[in-house]
Design a protein around this motif. Structure first.
Motif, mmCIF file in Angstrom:
data_model
loop_
_atom_site.group_PDB
_atom_site.id
_atom_site.type_symbol
_atom_site.label_atom_id
_atom_site.label_comp_id
_atom_site.label_asym_id
_atom_site.label_seq_id
_atom_site.Cartn_x
_atom_site.Cartn_y
_atom_site.Cartn_z
ATOM 1 N N TYR A 199 4.000 -14.954 -20.945
ATOM 2 C CA TYR A 199 4.446 -15.295 -22.607
ATOM 3 C C TYR A 199 3.386 -14.593 -23.392
ATOM 4 O O TYR A 199 3.809 -14.178 -24.412
ATOM 5 N N ALA A 200 2.287 -14.691 -22.976
ATOM 6 C CA ALA A 200 1.257 -14.203 -23.869
ATOM 7 C C ALA A 200 1.543 -12.808 -24.021
ATOM 8 O O ALA A 200 1.401 -12.043 -25.346
ATOM 9 N N GLY A 201 1.934 -12.141 -23.264
ATOM 10 C CA GLY A 201 2.116 -10.531 -23.067
ATOM 11 C C GLY A 201 3.237 -10.454 -24.074
ATOM 12 O O GLY A 201 3.461 -9.514 -25.020
ATOM 13 N N LEU A 202 4.334 -11.267 -23.923
ATOM 14 C CA LEU A 202 5.497 -10.981 -24.730
ATOM 15 C C LEU A 202 5.121 -11.382 -26.189
ATOM 16 O O LEU A 202 5.656 -10.525 -27.179
ATOM 17 N N THR A 203 4.269 -12.444 -26.510
ATOM 18 C CA THR A 203 3.724 -12.889 -27.833
ATOM 19 C C THR A 203 3.271 -11.421 -28.424
ATOM 20 O O THR A 203 3.622 -10.859 -29.539
#
Lengths: 750, 234
Positions: free
Chosen positions: A398-402
């Motif tokens: 999710y952090a990467g997607l953010t």
């Protein structure tokens, strides 16, 4: 035909797009090849085996790697006779060369050598209990004596043979060694074997034999898979981003050409198709070179991964044509998609624009840019919220997607913030002529400035995100690992996978001997401890299985033996870290000891393959190993993405400077000296890097705040956001140096 | 009439009115020069008449087709079939040879001219041996001739020329003007050069977005004198 002529003619201008595509396809090919190569492989010792019969496999979550269940030799012998098979009994055996344990740690009976087609090169097979057959790379000859460590301890053997395999072969196995599998050679039908063994065993054939990979290798491979998946996602994103950004930038630079084509009768559709064909032609050639570079680079990166410990030594690159083709086609598709979006803008160029000599962008923001930017920002915020409430496993995703969504949003919307940012940045210099020019150039050509700043934005954002994520996570976990050890010194393995019984016997203290037992097919982690007097289980585990004090549990231990243990104690979870604790002497002797917490006066000379550490050193070493893996992971990601984006920084700045040579010429005619022009270009580059870095930090800060919130939630304690500023400083400095090299050096000297 | 302008008005934003209700018509085969001081709206008039820019009000009819209501692609197709251009900055595609530049409009229209036709068209403008030269290897006059050949090969109904001699010396200009005078189409030319205008059949004078005067074929001196009085009066 026209597109081919256009490609030939625009060779120099298209070089930028070509380089971006080349990089993208190289990255894609490399990671795709490594990804497909990371599949488990059949262990070498089964390379000649047709069918292997094993106990039913452990039923465990896919991200845990318990030991394989085993049979006792007595149990397996009857079945092996029926199948005319060979008992595979891997055990710990490690030669000691010049007082140091050698690298290989696998031992087996000579009878299993045929399963991997291992042959004697000199000497004869071990015929008695004191003989061993050794691999050639050990440097020993038949007749030599060699010290070998096994679970009971060191012992001298006579070398009876040298062979072409990798393991140490004996006539016998150490006591209480279990059978991992029964290997069957020759022309055997797996279905027939299945009919014989029934449902009480597992039958593996062909590539299924990879399931017999040692759990340690499987775990390393799993970590490697995480690294490679992250690399794959990152490289796919970077490739798509760079290619789309570069193509739309090149379209921006060719407005005059498009205006002219429109004036002489090209319809908007024709212009779009021209660009599309051009992009596909460029992608087809750049992609081919990219695939070739990826193929060349894959084994290099592969060996780096092995050295870094994120892939087992058995990892080799498989040159599967499928990932190569996929990377190649992805490159073409990305180029086509990138240019298709940009071409709509190009096709809207009015023929009149060909008649304007001066370049001034009138509308840096288009409606589609606004829509795309706001949409990406919304996705970024949503992903950020998801990060803040995600569990440990899905958080990096999710952090990467953010970060990805915010990078896209930021680069789409940056033409809005570039002019005010440029004004602020240049305020101290605006009195000089150069300062004024820089400010005006950045402000009037917001699109160009934004486009050149985009790769810097990407580089800084991802460096800060990845290193910041690791640093913040590390400080969070460190806070949790604060509890002290109950001892002053610890005896640990040195160059070996664990401590032998001989070492443990010579060092009084608390013995820790972790192992795996099986409750039916469910693996349970067990801590064998000399401090425990009877079977102790955690409250959670007891509740799960309905166990109480006094219950008798039937379990299968590492040797394959069935044991009946009676529960003597049920304790809170935190007092039984692994869930089950048993007296160390109940753990089969084939299992190695992990550590001995030495009694205060118990520090003696450690035995072979052991060393004494102070408690703080021991804690630090445990952390260090974990930290090393994490930092290796970080370094690979940052290094790879950073390296590629740096080239992209150089690429776009080079394109921008080349596109502006005319403007600069006008300035020269207006009386600017060559030195002033160089200073102007250098200052502009600095402004571009500063803008990109500032926006990148904003993006990364957003993602890191989400991560911090998520970690605080998980741990129930406030976690400080840790940002490794030196790393980010170095990254920005690298961008600056690369930028100067790309923009100032190509300027004419006079 | 090949071209008709009916009360064409063009405003930029709210303040600038470049054309204020201009009406004019250009008969088939005529050669008209449009003159006026800087900022008089002559370039805007040309761009609107040629369908390169859309007027804010009024109607333009080229060869019987009204430009109002044509889509961008429709406009392009019309320009491709009926309209040729010559600009001040010669506007050749620098990456294409003279021959390729000449062929470009037809190529874009999907009927690439045969090599023989390209050769003969280039010969018509006096560039028989320059086919494979790139624009950077040609002089300004030669580049403008390539641009003329490029217009010629589409056999347009009307040719628009925007300061075609603006970047040329007087000797080279003469050659280009002779070609324009003999161009087999209705020619509309914007210029501020009285010598260039003297090649035209008539001269329209524009000032502040209004059509203020019209001269029949005149000598360069007469045109220069007229311009001088006009510029003095405003």
């Amino acid at each position: 035909m026209l597109s081919l002529a256009s490609v030939k003619a625009n060779r120099v201008r298209l070089l930028g797009s070509f380089v971006a595509l080349l990089l993208g396809v190289t990255m894609l090919t490399l990671t795709a090849l490594l990804l497909v190569s990371a599949k488990p492989q059949v262990p070498q010792r089964f390379s000649a085996t047709t069918v292997a019969v094993t106990p039913l496999p452990a039923q465990a979550p896919s991200d845990t790697f318990p030991d394989h269940p085993r049979w006792t030799i007595a149990e397996a012998t009857a079945l092996a006779e029926k199948l005319h098979g060979v008992l595979d009994t891997p055990f710990y055996a490690q030669a000691v060369i010049d007082g140091k344990p050698a690298k290989a740690t696998a031992g087996n009976t000579w009878a299993t050598a045929v399963l991997g087609n291992t042959r004697v090169t000199s000497g004869s097979a071990p015929a008695n209990a004191d003989e061993v057959a050794v691999p050639a790379d050990l440097g020993r000859q038949p007749g030599d004596t060699v010290t070998i460590l096994t679970a009971p301890g060191p012992r001298d053997y006579r070398v009876s043979a040298v062979h072409d395999g990798t393991e140490l072969y004996f006539r016998d196995v150490p006591p209480e060694t279990g059978v991992l599998a029964i290997g069957v050679l020759g022309d055997v039908d797996p279905a027939a074997v299945k009919a014989i063994v029934g449902s009480q065993a597992q039958v593996l054939a062909g590539s299924e034999l990879s399931a017999l990979e040692p759990p340690g290798d499987a775990r390393t491979r799993w970590i490697g898979m995480q690294v490679l998946t992250a690399m794959g996602a990152l490289s796919a994103f970077v490739a798509v981003f760079l290619v789309a950004a570069t193509f739309s930038f090149s379209v921006l630079q060719r407005r005059r050409e498009f205006g002219l084509l429109r004036a002489v009768g090209a319809t908007p559709g024709q212009l779009r198709r021209l660009l599309l064909r051009e992009a596909v032609l460029v992608a087809a050639s750049a992609g081919a070179i990219g695939v070739a570079l990826g193929v060349v680079g894959a084994p290099v990166v592969g060996s780096l991964l092995i050295d870094a410990g994120v892939e087992p030594a058995s990892f080799t690159v498989r040159y599967d044509p499928l990932p190569m083709a996929a990377a190649y086609l992805t490159g073409i598709a990305v180029a086509a998609a990138g240019v298709w979006i940009a071409s709509h803008r190009a096709a809207r160029v009015r023929p009149l624009e060909a008649l304007r000599v001066a370049e001034a962008e009138r509308r840096p923001m288009t409606r589609s840019r606004w829509i795309g930017g706001v949409l990406a920002a919304a996705i970024g915020v949503l992903a950020g919220v998801a990060t803040a409430s995600a569990d440990a496993l899905s958080m990096p995703t999710y952090a990467g997607l953010t970060a990805m969504a915010l990078v896209v949003a930021m680069s789409l919307l940056s033409p809005v913030v570039v002019p005010p940012l440029a004004r602020v940045l240049m305020a101290p210099l605006s009195r000089s002529a150069v300062g004024l020019l820089v400010r005006q150039n950045a402000a009037t050509a917001a699109r160009r400035t934004a486009a050149t700043a985009a790769p810097v934005l990407l580089t800084v954002a991802f460096t800060m995100l990845v290193t910041g994520m690791v640093a913040t996570g590390a400080s969070a976990y460190a806070a949790r690992r604060a509890d002290a050890l109950p001892t002053a010194a610890v005896l640990v393995a040195d160059g070996t996978p664990g401590l032998t019984q001989a070492v443990v016997d010579g060092s009084p203290g608390i013995v820790l001997k972790p192992t795996t037992v099986f409750l039916g097919r469910e693996p349970l982690s067990v801590m064998g401890s000399s401090q425990t007097t009877g079977l102790t289980v955690s409250e959670t585990l007891a509740a799960k299985h309905g166990w109480k004090w006094g219950s008798t549990v039937e379990l299968t231990v590492a040797s394959g033996a069935k044991v009946q243990w009676t529960i003597q104690d049920v304790l809170p979870d935190r007092e039984v870290p692994l869930g089950v604790q048993v007296p160390a002497h109940l753990v089969p002797p084939s299992v190695l000891t992990q550590a001995v917490y030495l009694a205060a006066d118990g520090v003696k000379a450690p035995g072979l393959g052991a060393k004494v550490l102070s408690a703080p050193d021991y804690a630090a070493q445990a952390d260090a190993e974990e930290d090393r893996l994490v930092w290796t992971f970080t370094l690979i990601l940052v290094g790879m993405a950073g390296g590629f984006t740096l080239i992209a920084v150089a690429n776009t700045l080079l394109m921008a400077t080349r596109g502006r040579l005319n403007d600069l010429l006008v300035l020269r005619k207006a009386g600017a000296t060559a030195g002033q022009i160089r200073r102007l270009v250098a200052a502009e580059t600095a402004v571009v890097v500063a803008i990109g870095a500032a926006l990148g930090m904003v993006v990364a800060t957003g993602a890191l705040l989400a991560i911090r919130a998520g970690l605080s939630e998980q741990m129930g304690l406030p976690v400080p956001m840790t940002v490794p500023w030196p790393t980010i400083g170095v990254t920005v400095a690298l961008c600056l140096v690369t930028g100067f090299a790309a923009s100032v050096l190509p300027l004419p000297r006079r | 009439m090949t071209i008709e302008l009916r009360s064409v008005t063009k405003t930029y934003g709210e303040k600038v009115t470049a054309l204020d209700g201009v009406s004019a018509s250009f008969a088939e085969g005529t050669f008209t020069a449009i003159m006026g001081p800087s900022g008089s709206g002559k370039s805007t008039l040309l761009h609107c008449a040629a369908g390169l820019d859309r007027p804010s009000a009024g109607e333009i009819i080229i060869d019987g087709v009204s430009l109002t209501g044509l889509s961008e692609t429709g406009l392009t197709l019309l320009r491709r079939q009926r309209v040729g251009f010559v600009f001040q900055a010669f506007n050749l595609v620098s990456s294409l040879t003279a021959a390729q530049n000449v062929a470009l409009p037809r190529h874009l229209a999907g009927n690439k001219p045969p090599a023989k036709e390209i050769t003969s068209t280039l010969a018509q403008v006096g560039l028989a041996s320059r086919e494979s030269h790139y624009p950077s290897e040609l002089s300004g006059g030669e580049q403008q001739r390539v641009a003329l050949a490029r217009a010629l090969i589409t056999r347009p109904a009307v040719l628009f020329a925007d300061e075609p001699t603006g970047a040329l010396d007087s000797k080279t200009s003469r050659g280009v003007m002779e070609l324009l005078r003999d161009f087999p189409a209705t020619v509309v030319m914007v210029t501020h050069d009285p010598v260039a205008a003297s090649y035209a059949d008539r001269v329209l004078l524009l000032s502040d977005g209004h059509m203020v005067d019209e001269l029949a074929k005149s000598s360069a001196d007469a045109i220069a004198a007229k311009m001088a009085t006009m510029e003095a009066s405003c």
